[in-house]
Motif scaffolding. Sequence first.
Motif, mmCIF file in Angstrom:
data_model
loop_
_atom_site.group_PDB
_atom_site.id
_atom_site.type_symbol
_atom_site.label_atom_id
_atom_site.label_comp_id
_atom_site.label_asym_id
_atom_site.label_seq_id
_atom_site.Cartn_x
_atom_site.Cartn_y
_atom_site.Cartn_z
ATOM 1 N N ILE A 89 -38.285 -20.200 0.903
ATOM 2 C CA ILE A 89 -38.533 -19.618 2.226
ATOM 3 C C ILE A 89 -39.085 -18.216 2.012
ATOM 4 O O ILE A 89 -38.820 -17.586 0.977
ATOM 5 C CB ILE A 89 -37.235 -19.561 3.069
ATOM 6 N N ASP A 90 -39.880 -17.730 2.951
ATOM 7 C CA ASP A 90 -40.441 -16.384 2.852
ATOM 8 C C ASP A 90 -40.275 -15.665 4.185
ATOM 9 O O ASP A 90 -40.985 -15.952 5.148
ATOM 10 C CB ASP A 90 -41.917 -16.440 2.454
ATOM 11 N N LEU A 91 -39.325 -14.739 4.222
ATOM 12 C CA LEU A 91 -39.048 -13.985 5.446
ATOM 13 C C LEU A 91 -39.877 -12.709 5.549
ATOM 14 O O LEU A 91 -39.776 -11.994 6.541
ATOM 15 C CB LEU A 91 -37.558 -13.613 5.502
ATOM 16 N N VAL A 107 -37.365 -14.342 -7.653
ATOM 17 C CA VAL A 107 -36.776 -15.638 -7.319
ATOM 18 C C VAL A 107 -36.534 -16.469 -8.571
ATOM 19 O O VAL A 107 -35.458 -17.048 -8.751
ATOM 20 C CB VAL A 107 -37.677 -16.397 -6.327
ATOM 21 N N HIS A 108 -37.530 -16.532 -9.447
ATOM 22 C CA HIS A 108 -37.398 -17.444 -10.590
ATOM 23 C C HIS A 108 -36.689 -16.812 -11.780
ATOM 24 O O HIS A 108 -35.709 -17.365 -12.296
ATOM 25 C CB HIS A 108 -38.765 -17.952 -11.023
ATOM 26 N N TYR A 109 -37.158 -15.662 -12.231
ATOM 27 C CA TYR A 109 -36.638 -15.114 -13.480
ATOM 28 C C TYR A 109 -35.317 -14.366 -13.303
ATOM 29 O O TYR A 109 -34.501 -14.318 -14.217
ATOM 30 C CB TYR A 109 -37.680 -14.203 -14.127
ATOM 31 N N ALA A 150 -34.437 -12.332 -1.668
ATOM 32 C CA ALA A 150 -35.617 -11.686 -2.255
ATOM 33 C C ALA A 150 -36.667 -11.366 -1.200
ATOM 34 O O ALA A 150 -37.233 -10.262 -1.174
ATOM 35 C CB ALA A 150 -36.213 -12.585 -3.338
ATOM 36 N N THR A 151 -36.938 -12.321 -0.326
ATOM 37 C CA THR A 151 -37.958 -12.096 0.704
ATOM 38 C C THR A 151 -37.445 -11.186 1.816
ATOM 39 O O THR A 151 -38.225 -10.483 2.460
ATOM 40 C CB THR A 151 -38.433 -13.433 1.303
ATOM 41 N N LEU A 152 -36.123 -11.175 2.034
ATOM 42 C CA LEU A 152 -35.546 -10.229 2.996
ATOM 43 C C LEU A 152 -35.743 -8.804 2.498
ATOM 44 O O LEU A 152 -36.095 -7.897 3.268
ATOM 45 C CB LEU A 152 -34.056 -10.523 3.194
ATOM 46 N N ALA A 153 -35.518 -8.586 1.191
ATOM 47 C CA ALA A 153 -35.750 -7.263 0.596
ATOM 48 C C ALA A 153 -37.221 -6.869 0.729
ATOM 49 O O ALA A 153 -37.538 -5.717 1.065
ATOM 50 C CB ALA A 153 -35.334 -7.278 -0.871
ATOM 51 N N VAL A 212 -55.343 -7.849 -2.645
ATOM 52 C CA VAL A 212 -54.749 -7.690 -3.982
ATOM 53 C C VAL A 212 -53.336 -7.121 -3.870
ATOM 54 O O VAL A 212 -52.402 -7.590 -4.542
ATOM 55 C CB VAL A 212 -55.636 -6.786 -4.864
ATOM 56 N N ALA A 213 -53.149 -6.108 -3.015
ATOM 57 C CA ALA A 213 -51.841 -5.458 -2.882
ATOM 58 C C ALA A 213 -50.784 -6.437 -2.376
ATOM 59 O O ALA A 213 -49.659 -6.487 -2.910
ATOM 60 C CB ALA A 213 -51.952 -4.257 -1.937
ATOM 61 N N THR A 214 -51.108 -7.215 -1.365
ATOM 62 C CA THR A 214 -50.119 -8.147 -0.809
ATOM 63 C C THR A 214 -49.864 -9.318 -1.754
ATOM 64 O O THR A 214 -48.754 -9.846 -1.800
ATOM 65 C CB THR A 214 -50.578 -8.676 0.560
ATOM 66 N N THR A 215 -50.892 -9.695 -2.525
ATOM 67 C CA THR A 215 -50.694 -10.754 -3.521
ATOM 68 C C THR A 215 -49.749 -10.287 -4.619
ATOM 69 O O THR A 215 -48.869 -11.040 -5.062
ATOM 70 C CB THR A 215 -52.044 -11.170 -4.138
ATOM 71 N N VAL A 216 -49.903 -9.044 -5.057
ATOM 72 C CA VAL A 216 -49.003 -8.487 -6.075
ATOM 73 C C VAL A 216 -47.573 -8.410 -5.539
ATOM 74 O O VAL A 216 -46.610 -8.703 -6.262
ATOM 75 C CB VAL A 216 -49.493 -7.088 -6.515
ATOM 76 N N LEU A 217 -47.418 -8.029 -4.267
ATOM 77 C CA LEU A 217 -46.088 -7.993 -3.666
ATOM 78 C C LEU A 217 -45.458 -9.384 -3.676
ATOM 79 O O LEU A 217 -44.280 -9.546 -4.028
ATOM 80 C CB LEU A 217 -46.172 -7.457 -2.233
#
Length: 339
Positions: free
Chosen positions: A85-87, A132-134, A142-145, A119-124
């Motif tokens: 999910i992505d909040l 999430v993974h590592y 993670a997405t709430l932060a 580019v900036a939002t992709t890096v975010l």
Amino acid sequence: MSTLIKTPAPTRFERMLHSTRSAFTSPKYGPVLVTAILFVVVFIVGGIRYPGFFAGQVILNLFVDNAYLIVLAVGMTFVILTGGIDLSVGAVVALSTMMVASLLQSGVPAVIVIPVIIVATTVLGLLVGLMVHYFKVQPFIATLAAMFLARGLCYVISQSSISISDQSFIALAVSRIPLGGGMSITWSVVIALVIVAIAVWTLHRTRFGRTVYAIGGGEQSAQLMGLPVARTKVLVYAVSGLCSGLAGILFSFYTLSGYPLTAIGTELDAIAAVVIGGTLLAGGYGFVLGSVLGVLVLGIIQTIITFEGTLSSWWTKIFIGALLLAFIGLQRVLTRRKT
């Protein structure tokens, strides 16, 4: 002496009936078909009730008004297909609009501003995927932060609205593409449809897309099959970040301004559109075109409320909530029936 009794072969009509029943009871196709039928029914009811509702421009305006949400739903589809999910997407949209307005106001050309924001939002999004993974952080946390980070950065840029006065940006935002018969669309629609086409091709014609579905079906099984689970889980959040940044740019086309409170709750609209479009919240099943259909359903509900004229816009949220509950219930029924 026994005789063999031959069972008559099913007729063509019986085969079609069986195929139709199988499609509607499938967790893969059932919710999408229900959404398509719902859209057609609502559209017909609107056309019968309100004069001018059947006009071609009304349908085109669904795409014009919701182009940014279509792009946002594409990125959300990738994430939810993996069971995540992505909040943060609504806050990233707001951050993108603030960056667009601020950079353009500073004199930076639009041809530089747009790639920088993407580019900036992709890096975010990539950083969220790494968390999430590592680092084994739950996608919700993670997405709430990331949501709080992006929204906070909006206020760092400015606490008030910033108007966009760059003429090249405005020209691109207000120009329309004529389609004949007095109908037209904006460049935002063209960009959104290109993103949809790329996403459909990626999910159904590439190894990355097949891995996305496999992770949603079972992450451990995907690892045992030797699929690049780690890389894919990180990249789906990068895709969501990219789509959020692009959605913010399209929203800037629509409003010609940046505002810190932009797109509050938009992440919930994107999630609702994806779920109503037939993507299972648990992952593994879903289509980008279904998510687009979900956005159109939300859009046509808003259009009907606008045509009615006597209903508050909050009724849109009520109808969306009811639809979301209904489709989550439908998903549960179909997945249980399959198991």
